[in-house]
Design an enzyme around this catalytic site. Structure first.
Site, PDB file in Angstrom:
ATOM      1  N   ARG A   6       3.002   8.072   5.244  1.00 51.74           N
ATOM      2  CA  ARG A   6       3.210   6.886   6.077  1.00 51.74           C
ATOM      3  C   ARG A   6       2.007   6.682   7.000  1.00 51.74           C
ATOM      4  O   ARG A   6       1.611   5.549   7.278  1.00 51.74           O
ATOM      5  CB  ARG A   6       4.506   7.016   6.905  1.00 51.74           C
ATOM      6  CG  ARG A   6       5.809   7.124   6.108  1.00 51.74           C
ATOM      7  CD  ARG A   6       6.288   5.867   5.453  1.00 51.74           C
ATOM      8  NE  ARG A   6       6.332   4.712   6.327  1.00 51.74           N
ATOM      9  CZ  ARG A   6       6.951   3.558   5.988  1.00 51.74           C
ATOM     10  NH1 ARG A   6       7.568   3.420   4.815  1.00 51.74           N
ATOM     11  NH2 ARG A   6       6.948   2.539   6.798  1.00 51.74           N
TER      12      ARG A   6
ATOM     13  N   GLU B 229      14.610   7.751  -4.133  1.00 49.67           N
ATOM     14  CA  GLU B 229      13.540   6.952  -4.736  1.00 49.67           C
ATOM     15  C   GLU B 229      12.815   7.730  -5.843  1.00 49.67           C
ATOM     16  O   GLU B 229      12.431   7.153  -6.856  1.00 49.67           O
ATOM     17  CB  GLU B 229      12.558   6.503  -3.652  1.00 49.67           C
ATOM     18  CG  GLU B 229      13.191   5.485  -2.711  1.00 49.67           C
ATOM     19  CD  GLU B 229      12.259   5.006  -1.605  1.00 49.67           C
ATOM     20  OE1 GLU B 229      12.699   4.136  -0.823  1.00 49.67           O
ATOM     21  OE2 GLU B 229      11.106   5.474  -1.521  1.00 49.67           O
TER      22      GLU B 229
ATOM     23  N   LYS C 146       1.525  -0.972  -5.336  1.00 54.73           N
ATOM     24  CA  LYS C 146       2.228  -2.209  -5.665  1.00 54.73           C
ATOM     25  C   LYS C 146       1.374  -3.093  -6.577  1.00 54.73           C
ATOM     26  O   LYS C 146       0.176  -2.843  -6.754  1.00 54.73           O
ATOM     27  CB  LYS C 146       2.579  -2.943  -4.359  1.00 54.73           C
ATOM     28  CG  LYS C 146       3.572  -2.161  -3.471  1.00 54.73           C
ATOM     29  CD  LYS C 146       3.970  -2.971  -2.239  1.00 54.73           C
ATOM     30  CE  LYS C 146       4.970  -2.209  -1.377  1.00 54.73           C
ATOM     31  NZ  LYS C 146       5.450  -3.022  -0.234  1.00 54.73           N
TER      32      LYS C 146
ATOM     33  N   TYR D 218      14.980  -1.977  -4.205  1.00 56.69           N
ATOM     34  CA  TYR D 218      14.962  -2.436  -2.806  1.00 56.69           C
ATOM     35  C   TYR D 218      16.340  -2.891  -2.324  1.00 56.69           C
ATOM     36  O   TYR D 218      16.429  -3.689  -1.388  1.00 56.69           O
ATOM     37  CB  TYR D 218      13.940  -3.563  -2.639  1.00 56.69           C
ATOM     38  CG  TYR D 218      12.517  -3.074  -2.400  1.00 56.69           C
ATOM     39  CD1 TYR D 218      12.181  -2.364  -1.242  1.00 56.69           C
ATOM     40  CD2 TYR D 218      11.498  -3.334  -3.309  1.00 56.69           C
ATOM     41  CE1 TYR D 218      10.878  -1.921  -1.006  1.00 56.69           C
ATOM     42  CE2 TYR D 218      10.182  -2.893  -3.084  1.00 56.69           C
ATOM     43  CZ  TYR D 218       9.893  -2.189  -1.925  1.00 56.69           C
ATOM     44  OH  TYR D 218       8.602  -1.763  -1.690  1.00 56.69           O
TER      45      TYR D 218
ATOM     46  N   ARG E 213      -3.303   0.056   4.416  1.00 55.99           N
ATOM     47  CA  ARG E 213      -2.888  -1.332   4.622  1.00 55.99           C
ATOM     48  C   ARG E 213      -3.887  -2.095   5.493  1.00 55.99           C
ATOM     49  O   ARG E 213      -4.207  -3.253   5.215  1.00 55.99           O
ATOM     50  CB  ARG E 213      -1.470  -1.359   5.206  1.00 55.99           C
ATOM     51  CG  ARG E 213      -0.417  -1.025   4.133  1.00 55.99           C
ATOM     52  CD  ARG E 213       0.930  -0.739   4.721  1.00 55.99           C
ATOM     53  NE  ARG E 213       2.004  -0.781   3.715  1.00 55.99           N
ATOM     54  CZ  ARG E 213       3.259  -0.465   3.972  1.00 55.99           C
ATOM     55  NH1 ARG E 213       3.616  -0.093   5.202  1.00 55.99           N
ATOM     56  NH2 ARG E 213       4.188  -0.530   3.037  1.00 55.99           N
TER      57      ARG E 213
ATOM     58  N   HIS F 233       3.759   1.448  -1.170  1.00 57.96           N
ATOM     59  CA  HIS F 233       5.099   1.796  -0.670  1.00 57.96           C
ATOM     60  C   HIS F 233       5.136   3.294  -0.438  1.00 57.96           C
ATOM     61  O   HIS F 233       4.523   4.056  -1.185  1.00 57.96           O
ATOM     62  CB  HIS F 233       6.178   1.432  -1.702  1.00 57.96           C
ATOM     63  CG  HIS F 233       7.517   2.043  -1.386  1.00 57.96           C
ATOM     64  ND1 HIS F 233       8.425   1.448  -0.542  1.00 57.96           N
ATOM     65  CD2 HIS F 233       8.069   3.228  -1.762  1.00 57.96           C
ATOM     66  CE1 HIS F 233       9.491   2.239  -0.425  1.00 57.96           C
ATOM     67  NE2 HIS F 233       9.303   3.326  -1.148  1.00 57.96           N
TER      68      HIS F 233
ATOM     69  N   THR G   4       3.757  -1.515   8.328  1.00 57.97           N
ATOM     70  CA  THR G   4       4.178  -2.496   7.321  1.00 57.97           C
ATOM     71  C   THR G   4       3.317  -3.756   7.385  1.00 57.97           C
ATOM     72  O   THR G   4       2.832  -4.246   6.359  1.00 57.97           O
ATOM     73  CB  THR G   4       5.663  -2.876   7.562  1.00 57.97           C
ATOM     74  OG1 THR G   4       6.442  -1.683   7.618  1.00 57.97           O
ATOM     75  CG2 THR G   4       6.173  -3.783   6.460  1.00 57.97           C
TER      76      THR G   4
ATOM     77  N   PHE H 244      13.423 -11.588   3.312  1.00 55.96           N
ATOM     78  CA  PHE H 244      12.275 -11.431   2.412  1.00 55.96           C
ATOM     79  C   PHE H 244      12.638 -10.798   1.061  1.00 55.96           C
ATOM     80  O   PHE H 244      11.773 -10.580   0.222  1.00 55.96           O
ATOM     81  CB  PHE H 244      11.162 -10.619   3.094  1.00 55.96           C
ATOM     82  CG  PHE H 244      11.585  -9.253   3.610  1.00 55.96           C
ATOM     83  CD1 PHE H 244      11.667  -8.155   2.761  1.00 55.96           C
ATOM     84  CD2 PHE H 244      11.877  -9.065   4.967  1.00 55.96           C
ATOM     85  CE1 PHE H 244      12.056  -6.906   3.235  1.00 55.96           C
ATOM     86  CE2 PHE H 244      12.265  -7.804   5.447  1.00 55.96           C
ATOM     87  CZ  PHE H 244      12.350  -6.729   4.571  1.00 55.96           C
TER      88      PHE H 244
ATOM     89  N   ASN I 253       1.247  -5.601   0.557  1.00 53.47           N
ATOM     90  CA  ASN I 253       0.597  -4.612   1.417  1.00 53.47           C
ATOM     91  C   ASN I 253       0.238  -3.319   0.675  1.00 53.47           C
ATOM     92  O   ASN I 253       0.202  -2.246   1.241  1.00 53.47           O
ATOM     93  CB  ASN I 253       1.455  -4.345   2.660  1.00 53.47           C
ATOM     94  CG  ASN I 253       2.858  -3.896   2.312  1.00 53.47           C
ATOM     95  OD1 ASN I 253       3.183  -3.713   1.152  1.00 53.47           O
ATOM     96  ND2 ASN I 253       3.690  -3.698   3.327  1.00 53.47           N
TER      97      ASN I 253
END
Ligand code: CDP
Ligand code: MG
Length: 138
Positions: A85, A126, A9, A49, A102, A115, A91, A57, A112
């Site tokens: 993950r 995606e 990100k 998103y 993270r 993704h 998250t 958010f 964070n």
């Protein structure tokens, strides 16, 4: 072999964490099958998103995701959706396990660093959002 979409990100790119994140993927035996840097517009971030459009958010998240360049990757390995993950962590960085990306680098629930797709269906959608088949090295 499974594939998933990973994004570093804008906070991760700004803070010089591209190498660190890629190093963790490679050290875990994950293959980078495609990679590029780009800067999403607000509309593109909203589209990516869209699943979160009713969430409180959403506006802030899509402002953040369009605030600077990102690095998008297709990761390939057995069970790579889960593996990625696990490397990312929860998250909310406060809940993320020690040694996860993270937990080690995030300082905000929104900013964070990474993704990762959460299921096979979202992974294919995606990946197709960012890459055509010629851009993915199988
Ligand atoms: O990214 P992940 O799949 O772990 O979480 P998500 O529930 O799909 O949320 C997508 C992104 O929205 C998160 O990674 C955060 O950047 C942001 N978010 C937020 O800003 N505030 C929340 N309460 C939850 C998520
Ligand atoms: Mg998610």
């Amino acid at each position: 072999m499974e594939r998933t979409l990973s994004i570093i990100k804008p906070d991760g790119v700004k803070r010089g964490l591209i190498g660190e994140v890629v190093k963790r993927f490679e050290a875990a035996g994950i293959k980078i099958a495609a990679m590029k840097m780009l800067h999403l517009s607000k509309e593109q971030a909203r589209a990516f998103y869209a699943v979160h459009k009713e969430r409180p958010f959403y506006e802030s998240l899509t402002d953040f995701m369009s605030s600077g360049p990102i690095v998008v990757m297709v990761l390939e390995a057995e069970n790579v959706i889960r593996k990625n993950r696990d490397l990312m962590g929860a998250t909310n960085y406060k809940d993320a396990a020690p040694g996860t990306i993270r937990r080690d680098f995030a300082s905000d629930i929104e900013k964070n660093v990474v993704h990762g797709s959460d299921a096979p269906e979202t992974a294919s959608t995606e990946i197709a959002f960012f890459f055509n088949s010629l851009e993915i090295c199988g």
